[in-house]
Design a protein around this motif. Sequence first.
Motif, PDB file in Angstrom:
ATOM      1  N   PHE A 192      29.498  74.651  15.017  1.00  0.00           N
ATOM      2  CA  PHE A 192      29.768  74.745  16.453  1.00  0.00           C
ATOM      3  C   PHE A 192      29.954  73.359  17.071  1.00  0.00           C
ATOM      4  CE2 PHE A 192      27.566  79.136  17.093  1.00  0.00           C
ATOM      5  CZ  PHE A 192      28.553  79.717  16.317  1.00  0.00           C
ATOM      6  N   GLN A 193      29.223  72.372  16.560  1.00  0.00           N
ATOM      7  CA  GLN A 193      29.432  71.001  17.039  1.00  0.00           C
ATOM      8  C   GLN A 193      30.849  70.544  16.727  1.00  0.00           C
ATOM      9  OE1 GLN A 193      26.368  67.948  16.219  1.00  0.00           O
ATOM     10  NE2 GLN A 193      25.047  69.636  15.516  1.00  0.00           N
ATOM     11  N   GLY A 220      34.262  72.803   9.069  1.00  0.00           N
ATOM     12  CA  GLY A 220      33.381  73.420   8.090  1.00  0.00           C
ATOM     13  C   GLY A 220      33.269  72.588   6.828  1.00  0.00           C
ATOM     14  N   ALA A 221      32.283  72.896   6.013  1.00  0.00           N
ATOM     15  CA  ALA A 221      32.047  72.151   4.771  1.00  0.00           C
ATOM     16  C   ALA A 221      33.208  72.339   3.804  1.00  0.00           C
ATOM     17  CB  ALA A 221      30.757  72.617   4.125  1.00  0.00           C
ATOM     18  N   GLY A 222      33.642  71.232   3.198  1.00  0.00           N
ATOM     19  CA  GLY A 222      34.685  71.286   2.172  1.00  0.00           C
ATOM     20  C   GLY A 222      36.088  71.473   2.692  1.00  0.00           C
ATOM     21  N   GLU A 247      23.618  67.740   7.569  1.00  0.00           N
ATOM     22  CA  GLU A 247      22.942  66.482   7.884  1.00  0.00           C
ATOM     23  C   GLU A 247      23.883  65.414   8.432  1.00  0.00           C
ATOM     24  OE1 GLU A 247      20.827  65.103   4.486  1.00  0.00           O
ATOM     25  OE2 GLU A 247      19.620  66.934   4.263  1.00  0.00           O
ATOM     26  N   ARG A 248      25.150  65.461   8.002  1.00  0.00           N
ATOM     27  CA  ARG A 248      26.080  64.371   8.333  1.00  0.00           C
ATOM     28  C   ARG A 248      27.197  64.810   9.277  1.00  0.00           C
ATOM     29  NH1 ARG A 248      27.787  62.570   2.426  1.00  0.00           N
ATOM     30  NH2 ARG A 248      29.141  61.158   3.600  1.00  0.00           N
ATOM     31  N   ILE A 249      26.935  65.823  10.073  1.00  0.00           N
ATOM     32  CA  ILE A 249      27.990  66.331  10.949  1.00  0.00           C
ATOM     33  C   ILE A 249      28.494  65.249  11.907  1.00  0.00           C
ATOM     34  CG2 ILE A 249      26.325  67.256  12.633  1.00  0.00           C
ATOM     35  CD1 ILE A 249      29.840  68.639  11.695  1.00  0.00           C
ATOM     36  N   GLY A 250      27.602  64.375  12.345  1.00  0.00           N
ATOM     37  CA  GLY A 250      28.036  63.279  13.223  1.00  0.00           C
ATOM     38  C   GLY A 250      29.062  62.395  12.544  1.00  0.00           C
TER      39      GLY A 250
END
Length: 507
Positions: A225-226, A461-463, A490-493
Amino acid sequence: MIGILLKDASYEQDIRELLMAFYPGETFAHERTEEAALYVEGEFEPEGREAGPEGRTEDQTEDQTEESRGEDGGFFSLRLLENGETLAKKRFPVQYGKRLETKTAIKRELYEMLSAHTGKRLPWGTLTGIRPTKIVLSRLETGETEESIRSFMADTYLTSGQKIDLCVETAKRERSLLEKLDYEKGYSLYVGIPFCPTTCLYCSFTSYPISAWEKKIPLYLDALFQELTYTAKRMKGRVLDTIYFGGGTPTSLKAEELDAILSKIEELFDLSAVQEITVEAGRPDSITEEKLKTLRRHGITRISINPQTMKQATLELIGRRHTVQMVKEQFHMARELGFDNINMDLIIGLPEEDLADVRDTLDQVEELAPESLTVHSLAIKRAARLNMFRERYAGLKIQNTQEMIDLTASRARAMGLHPYYLYRQKNMAGNFENVGYAAPGKECLYNVLIMEEKQTILACGAGTTTKVVFPSENRLERVENVKDVGQYIERIGEMLERKEKMLEKLE
């Protein structure tokens, strides 16, 4: 194992990819080894210089690169050896620094050597890239005639007439679909849900068993969502054309989680110009009536229900924990709930399947009458369990033939479906292609966009991989998110910072 011995690595990848087409599944060495019986040797000889010992020219070192040579004219020498015996050799003129022309010449000469040695002619000739229709589409858009394009494909890439016909037909349909889009102001959105009920034997996509991550799904959605919030704000004022939910299997999530994602997207983005929204409900064992009702409530226009095969024994072998009957039941459920654009994916070349199995699968699919059918040729990727544990599966028979591919094409057309996009992958069984067939008006525009790379696609999203297109400069840049779900959370920023550095170039 095959040895590739070059004086520098400028065109090593091109040579390796062509070898992979002739010898799928082989590994490669870059030095002499007892494990390799077949070798390809290559060397560039600048014009006007005498060749010294072992063919190396004076004042030429082994670590010279194409950049250091600029556009030097000269000759390229190729030699094919088996068990120390020279099978073929060729020396031909090249402009070494002109990459496209030189790699085309090298691949064409090597192709003829390999074809003579193996007795095989590849259906796509020297083409090893995943987007052959890009070549045709770009030429159609400049006004080049079909006759000229066909001659170019045959002469330059040694492509068979059958594949040229498929390429031209598909590119023409792609052009008609893309004409209505604004590449400068428009964009598409990809939402990655990297979870599946189980991991299939052939799969190499970023996906994780949903059971192992169930308790952390809220954390994943928070991070997602971020990223969606940032993306909506950053792309405000641009036209959102298509949305695609892929993975993994998005319907691995609970109905309330799907509802939360779709509600967030409706809250954040202007959907007034969106032409399609696709959700891959690919695994029948992930589909429930509640989830389908949720998708309908949010206006999803297209879904996939993917059997891959309608042979129960194969489903069990490849790790899909659903039955053929479940495929049919979920398909009929979707129909009853009002879905009128359903895609089904098939894979040709699955372990232990033959022509009769493919025919039976097509018979059962035809009874369901999906609006689109995507036919994949099995590609055994490095990260797939079928490759990672190859000794365990060494006894499995894997075959894909032109007859199988022709059958899928003829049956798709008999269902009123026509090819509208295609792509290729490395290590494909039979060295064929993946083709999407659809009824008129039911094509997936996003599938064309991801293949032809003409529009910016923001991926969350991841990947996932964001592709930013700069039409006026005729170039594309990518920014990738980390694959690991825990790292993504953990690393969305950091993921957002990567995107910002790329997207600020659009201004």
